[in-house]
Design a protein around this motif. Structure first.
Motif, PDB file in Angstrom:
ATOM      1  N   CYS A  54      -0.750   0.098  -3.145  1.00 45.52           N
ATOM      2  CA  CYS A  54      -0.081   1.559  -3.189  1.00 45.52           C
ATOM      3  C   CYS A  54      -1.391   2.300  -3.380  1.00 45.52           C
TER       4      CYS A  54
ATOM      5  N   TYR B  94       8.890  -0.801  -5.578  1.00 42.20           N
ATOM      6  CA  TYR B  94       8.473   0.613  -5.634  1.00 42.20           C
ATOM      7  C   TYR B  94       7.150   0.639  -6.438  1.00 42.20           C
TER       8      TYR B  94
ATOM      9  N   GLN C 105       1.819  12.088  -3.164  1.00 40.44           N
ATOM     10  CA  GLN C 105       2.373  11.143  -2.254  1.00 40.44           C
ATOM     11  C   GLN C 105       1.946   9.670  -2.612  1.00 40.44           C
ATOM     12  N   LEU C 106       3.002   8.822  -2.716  1.00 36.03           N
ATOM     13  CA  LEU C 106       2.304   7.330  -2.809  1.00 36.03           C
ATOM     14  C   LEU C 106       2.859   6.599  -1.563  1.00 36.03           C
ATOM     15  N   VAL C 107       1.952   5.757  -1.130  1.00 35.46           N
ATOM     16  CA  VAL C 107       2.302   4.761   0.058  1.00 35.46           C
ATOM     17  C   VAL C 107       1.918   3.500  -0.157  1.00 35.46           C
ATOM     18  N   GLU C 108       2.901   2.761   0.221  1.00 35.37           N
ATOM     19  CA  GLU C 108       3.043   1.215  -0.448  1.00 35.37           C
ATOM     20  C   GLU C 108       2.815   0.399   1.117  1.00 35.37           C
TER      21      GLU C 108
ATOM     22  N   GLY D 132       6.914   5.619  -4.850  1.00 38.29           N
ATOM     23  CA  GLY D 132       6.618   5.325  -3.491  1.00 38.29           C
ATOM     24  C   GLY D 132       8.143   4.999  -2.996  1.00 38.29           C
TER      25      GLY D 132
END
Length: 116
Positions: free
Chosen positions: A22, A94, A3-6, A107
């Protein structure tokens, strides 16, 4: 899963600054390039910047001298400092990660609006 969270998007006046972040989590056993792409309304997603494991960077011509990427390999995080923002920088940004032997992860996107 990875998972990528920005975070860090928002609205700013021309000439202003924003800092995007990120963070990657999940099943990551190898990390490669980290970076950012953007997609303006009605346009295709395009490359902004990447940084490899050695800290070597590659910027799109449109952001050279204004944007700076950095990464923390241990924390699996990377940041994009955006200065001297222009209305044409308005887009959904992104974060992008190449990990686990060449797999691309993205993301969800964070909006950046530059307007007076």
């Amino acid at each position: 899963q990875v998972q990528l969270v920005e975070s860090g998007g928002g609205s700013v006046q021309p000439g202003g600054s924003l800092r995007l972040s990120c963070a990657a989590s999940g099943s990551i056993f190898s990390i490669g390039d980290m970076g950012w792409h953007c997609q303006a309304p009605g346009k295709q997603r395009e490359f902004v910047v990447r940084i490899n494991q050695l800290g070597i960077t590659n910027y799109a011509d449109s952001v050279k001298g204004r944007f700076t990427i950095s990464r923390d390999n241990a924390k699996k995080t990377w940041n994009l400092q955006m200065n001297s923002l222009k209305p044409e920088d308005t887009a959904l940004y992104y974060c992008h990660l190449v990990a686990n032997m060449g797999v691309d992860y993205w993301g969800q996107g964070t909006p950046v609006t530059v307007s007076s």
